[in-house]
Write a protein that holds these residues in place. Sequence first.
Motif, PDB file in Angstrom:
ATOM      1  N   MET A  20       0.827  -1.197   0.000  1.00  0.00           N
ATOM      2  CA  MET A  20       0.000   0.000   0.000  1.00  0.00           C
ATOM      3  C   MET A  20       0.867   1.255   0.000  1.00  0.00           C
ATOM      4  SD  MET A  20      -3.410  -0.487   0.276  1.00  0.00           S
ATOM      5  CE  MET A  20      -4.139   0.789   1.226  1.00  0.00           C
ATOM      6  N   MET A  21       0.396   2.259  -0.702  1.00  0.00           N
ATOM      7  CA  MET A  21       1.071   3.550  -0.695  1.00  0.00           C
ATOM      8  C   MET A  21       0.754   4.269   0.615  1.00  0.00           C
ATOM      9  SD  MET A  21       0.601   5.251  -4.429  1.00  0.00           S
ATOM     10  CE  MET A  21      -0.316   4.102  -5.439  1.00  0.00           C
ATOM     11  N   ASP A  22       1.723   5.018   1.113  1.00  0.00           N
ATOM     12  CA  ASP A  22       1.462   5.806   2.310  1.00  0.00           C
ATOM     13  C   ASP A  22       0.503   6.943   1.940  1.00  0.00           C
ATOM     14  OD1 ASP A  22       3.176   8.480   1.987  1.00  0.00           O
ATOM     15  OD2 ASP A  22       4.353   6.804   1.187  1.00  0.00           O
ATOM     16  N   PRO A  23      -0.220   7.496   2.925  1.00  0.00           N
ATOM     17  CA  PRO A  23      -1.221   8.534   2.639  1.00  0.00           C
ATOM     18  C   PRO A  23      -0.658   9.755   1.897  1.00  0.00           C
ATOM     19  CG  PRO A  23      -1.506   7.710   4.860  1.00  0.00           C
ATOM     20  CD  PRO A  23      -0.242   7.095   4.326  1.00  0.00           C
ATOM     21  N   PHE A  24       0.556  10.193   2.234  1.00  0.00           N
ATOM     22  CA  PHE A  24       1.152  11.345   1.572  1.00  0.00           C
ATOM     23  C   PHE A  24       1.366  11.053   0.084  1.00  0.00           C
ATOM     24  CE2 PHE A  24       4.869  13.594  -0.064  1.00  0.00           C
ATOM     25  CZ  PHE A  24       4.473  14.906   0.122  1.00  0.00           C
ATOM     26  N   THR A  25       1.957   9.901  -0.230  1.00  0.00           N
ATOM     27  CA  THR A  25       2.202   9.520  -1.625  1.00  0.00           C
ATOM     28  C   THR A  25       0.886   9.389  -2.373  1.00  0.00           C
ATOM     29  OG1 THR A  25       4.250   8.390  -1.026  1.00  0.00           O
ATOM     30  CG2 THR A  25       3.245   7.784  -3.137  1.00  0.00           C
ATOM     31  N   LEU A  26      -0.097   8.791  -1.750  1.00  0.00           N
ATOM     32  CA  LEU A  26      -1.401   8.621  -2.380  1.00  0.00           C
ATOM     33  C   LEU A  26      -2.017   9.973  -2.735  1.00  0.00           C
ATOM     34  CD1 LEU A  26      -3.569   6.598  -3.251  1.00  0.00           C
ATOM     35  CD2 LEU A  26      -4.500   6.741  -0.940  1.00  0.00           C
ATOM     36  N   ARG A  27      -2.004  10.913  -1.803  1.00  0.00           N
ATOM     37  CA  ARG A  27      -2.559  12.258  -2.079  1.00  0.00           C
ATOM     38  C   ARG A  27      -1.774  12.962  -3.182  1.00  0.00           C
ATOM     39  NH1 ARG A  27      -3.272  12.311   3.495  1.00  0.00           N
ATOM     40  NH2 ARG A  27      -1.307  13.423   3.812  1.00  0.00           N
ATOM     41  N   ARG A  28      -0.454  12.811  -3.154  1.00  0.00           N
ATOM     42  CA  ARG A  28       0.392  13.442  -4.168  1.00  0.00           C
ATOM     43  C   ARG A  28       0.082  12.891  -5.557  1.00  0.00           C
ATOM     44  NH1 ARG A  28       5.159  11.991  -6.420  1.00  0.00           N
ATOM     45  NH2 ARG A  28       6.377  13.664  -7.306  1.00  0.00           N
ATOM     46  N   ILE A  29      -0.020  11.577  -5.671  1.00  0.00           N
ATOM     47  CA  ILE A  29      -0.312  10.936  -6.959  1.00  0.00           C
ATOM     48  C   ILE A  29      -1.707  11.330  -7.446  1.00  0.00           C
ATOM     49  CG2 ILE A  29      -0.624   8.709  -8.130  1.00  0.00           C
ATOM     50  CD1 ILE A  29       2.333   9.454  -7.419  1.00  0.00           C
ATOM     51  N   GLU A  30      -2.683  11.355  -6.538  1.00  0.00           N
ATOM     52  CA  GLU A  30      -4.046  11.777  -6.902  1.00  0.00           C
ATOM     53  C   GLU A  30      -4.027  13.198  -7.464  1.00  0.00           C
ATOM     54  OE1 GLU A  30      -7.015  10.322  -6.897  1.00  0.00           O
ATOM     55  OE2 GLU A  30      -6.718   8.512  -5.709  1.00  0.00           O
ATOM     56  N   SER A  31      -3.296  14.094  -6.823  1.00  0.00           N
ATOM     57  CA  SER A  31      -3.210  15.481  -7.269  1.00  0.00           C
ATOM     58  C   SER A  31      -2.548  15.577  -8.646  1.00  0.00           C
ATOM     59  CB  SER A  31      -2.429  16.298  -6.248  1.00  0.00           C
ATOM     60  OG  SER A  31      -2.287  17.619  -6.684  1.00  0.00           O
ATOM     61  N   ILE A  32      -1.465  14.851  -8.845  1.00  0.00           N
ATOM     62  CA  ILE A  32      -0.787  14.844 -10.148  1.00  0.00           C
ATOM     63  C   ILE A  32      -1.732  14.348 -11.235  1.00  0.00           C
ATOM     64  CG2 ILE A  32       1.015  13.686 -11.503  1.00  0.00           C
ATOM     65  CD1 ILE A  32       2.704  13.727  -8.860  1.00  0.00           C
ATOM     66  N   MET A  33      -2.427  13.253 -10.968  1.00  0.00           N
ATOM     67  CA  MET A  33      -3.312  12.672 -11.982  1.00  0.00           C
ATOM     68  C   MET A  33      -4.512  13.571 -12.275  1.00  0.00           C
ATOM     69  SD  MET A  33      -1.786  10.109 -13.137  1.00  0.00           S
ATOM     70  CE  MET A  33      -3.103   9.623 -14.252  1.00  0.00           C
ATOM     71  N   ASP A  34      -5.066  14.192 -11.246  1.00  0.00           N
ATOM     72  CA  ASP A  34      -6.192  15.105 -11.469  1.00  0.00           C
ATOM     73  C   ASP A  34      -5.777  16.255 -12.386  1.00  0.00           C
ATOM     74  OD1 ASP A  34      -7.828  13.509  -9.903  1.00  0.00           O
ATOM     75  OD2 ASP A  34      -7.700  14.815  -8.136  1.00  0.00           O
ATOM     76  N   GLY A  35      -4.600  16.827 -12.132  1.00  0.00           N
ATOM     77  CA  GLY A  35      -4.100  17.915 -12.979  1.00  0.00           C
ATOM     78  C   GLY A  35      -3.812  17.449 -14.394  1.00  0.00           C
ATOM     79  N   TYR A  36      -3.209  16.283 -14.523  1.00  0.00           N
ATOM     80  CA  TYR A  36      -2.883  15.722 -15.840  1.00  0.00           C
ATOM     81  C   TYR A  36      -4.149  15.493 -16.658  1.00  0.00           C
ATOM     82  CZ  TYR A  36      -1.384  12.348 -19.350  1.00  0.00           C
ATOM     83  OH  TYR A  36      -1.150  11.691 -20.535  1.00  0.00           O
ATOM     84  N   ILE A  37      -5.133  14.862 -16.052  1.00  0.00           N
ATOM     85  CA  ILE A  37      -6.381  14.557 -16.756  1.00  0.00           C
ATOM     86  C   ILE A  37      -7.094  15.840 -17.153  1.00  0.00           C
ATOM     87  CG2 ILE A  37      -8.697  13.609 -16.403  1.00  0.00           C
ATOM     88  CD1 ILE A  37      -7.279  11.298 -14.841  1.00  0.00           C
ATOM     89  N   HIS A  38      -7.101  16.821 -16.274  1.00  0.00           N
ATOM     90  CA  HIS A  38      -7.754  18.098 -16.578  1.00  0.00           C
ATOM     91  C   HIS A  38      -7.122  18.765 -17.803  1.00  0.00           C
ATOM     92  CE1 HIS A  38     -10.079  21.697 -15.827  1.00  0.00           C
ATOM     93  NE2 HIS A  38      -8.970  22.404 -15.978  1.00  0.00           N
ATOM     94  N   GLN A  39      -5.803  18.685 -17.925  1.00  0.00           N
ATOM     95  CA  GLN A  39      -5.117  19.299 -19.064  1.00  0.00           C
ATOM     96  C   GLN A  39      -5.201  18.440 -20.323  1.00  0.00           C
ATOM     97  OE1 GLN A  39      -1.116  20.249 -17.806  1.00  0.00           O
ATOM     98  NE2 GLN A  39      -1.750  22.321 -17.309  1.00  0.00           N
ATOM     99  N   LYS A  40      -5.264  17.150 -20.177  1.00  0.00           N
ATOM    100  CA  LYS A  40      -5.210  16.235 -21.326  1.00  0.00           C
ATOM    101  C   LYS A  40      -6.493  16.266 -22.152  1.00  0.00           C
ATOM    102  CE  LYS A  40      -3.264  12.680 -23.534  1.00  0.00           C
ATOM    103  NZ  LYS A  40      -2.164  12.874 -24.435  1.00  0.00           N
ATOM    104  N   VAL A  41      -7.634  16.371 -21.494  1.00  0.00           N
ATOM    105  CA  VAL A  41      -8.916  16.335 -22.204  1.00  0.00           C
ATOM    106  C   VAL A  41      -9.534  17.727 -22.195  1.00  0.00           C
ATOM    107  CG1 VAL A  41     -11.195  15.263 -22.322  1.00  0.00           C
ATOM    108  CG2 VAL A  41      -9.257  13.926 -21.505  1.00  0.00           C
ATOM    109  N   PRO A  42      -9.638  18.366 -23.373  1.00  0.00           N
ATOM    110  CA  PRO A  42     -10.246  19.696 -23.449  1.00  0.00           C
ATOM    111  C   PRO A  42     -11.696  19.679 -22.943  1.00  0.00           C
ATOM    112  CG  PRO A  42      -9.150  19.140 -25.511  1.00  0.00           C
ATOM    113  CD  PRO A  42      -9.174  17.896 -24.675  1.00  0.00           C
ATOM    114  N   GLY A  43     -12.112  20.765 -22.337  1.00  0.00           N
ATOM    115  CA  GLY A  43     -13.444  20.863 -21.745  1.00  0.00           C
ATOM    116  C   GLY A  43     -14.581  20.502 -22.679  1.00  0.00           C
ATOM    117  N   ASP A  44     -14.495  20.927 -23.938  1.00  0.00           N
ATOM    118  CA  ASP A  44     -15.586  20.662 -24.877  1.00  0.00           C
ATOM    119  C   ASP A  44     -15.681  19.189 -25.284  1.00  0.00           C
ATOM    120  OD1 ASP A  44     -13.140  21.040 -26.228  1.00  0.00           O
ATOM    121  OD2 ASP A  44     -14.174  21.533 -28.096  1.00  0.00           O
TER     122      ASP A  44
END
Length: 111
Positions: free
Chosen positions: A1-25
């Motif tokens: 299992m990932m520690d809570p800090f690593t898990l939150r960090r990875i979640e934040s990175i992925m949320d930002g990546y996905i937001h930029q990767k797929v245009p809003g429209d």
Amino acid sequence: MMDPFTLRRIESIMDGYIHQKVPGDLRVSIRLKHEIVDNQLTLAEERATSLRNEWVRVDIVQFRLESQKWNVYAKNGENTWSFVEIITPSEDFERQLEQVEIDQDGLFWKS
């Protein structure tokens, strides 16, 4: 299992990546999702079908934290994954995500 800090960090990175990767429209017809189970993260693409509220999922890449390093796996058939040897394991998750984004060999992002 990932520690809570690593898990939150990875979640934040992925949320930002996905937001930029797929245009809003395009988000009404295509979306990227990530799922973390134990020490592995799977990134998948979902596309809307002609049926209301149904999506078809295609797994793109899997990142596995093994021996303190992130290894990258490509889908190799319906339920199997293969280690991607051209991407050297790294302690830096963002580096691995960047290598998948570059995808010089067309393993992850099909045209």
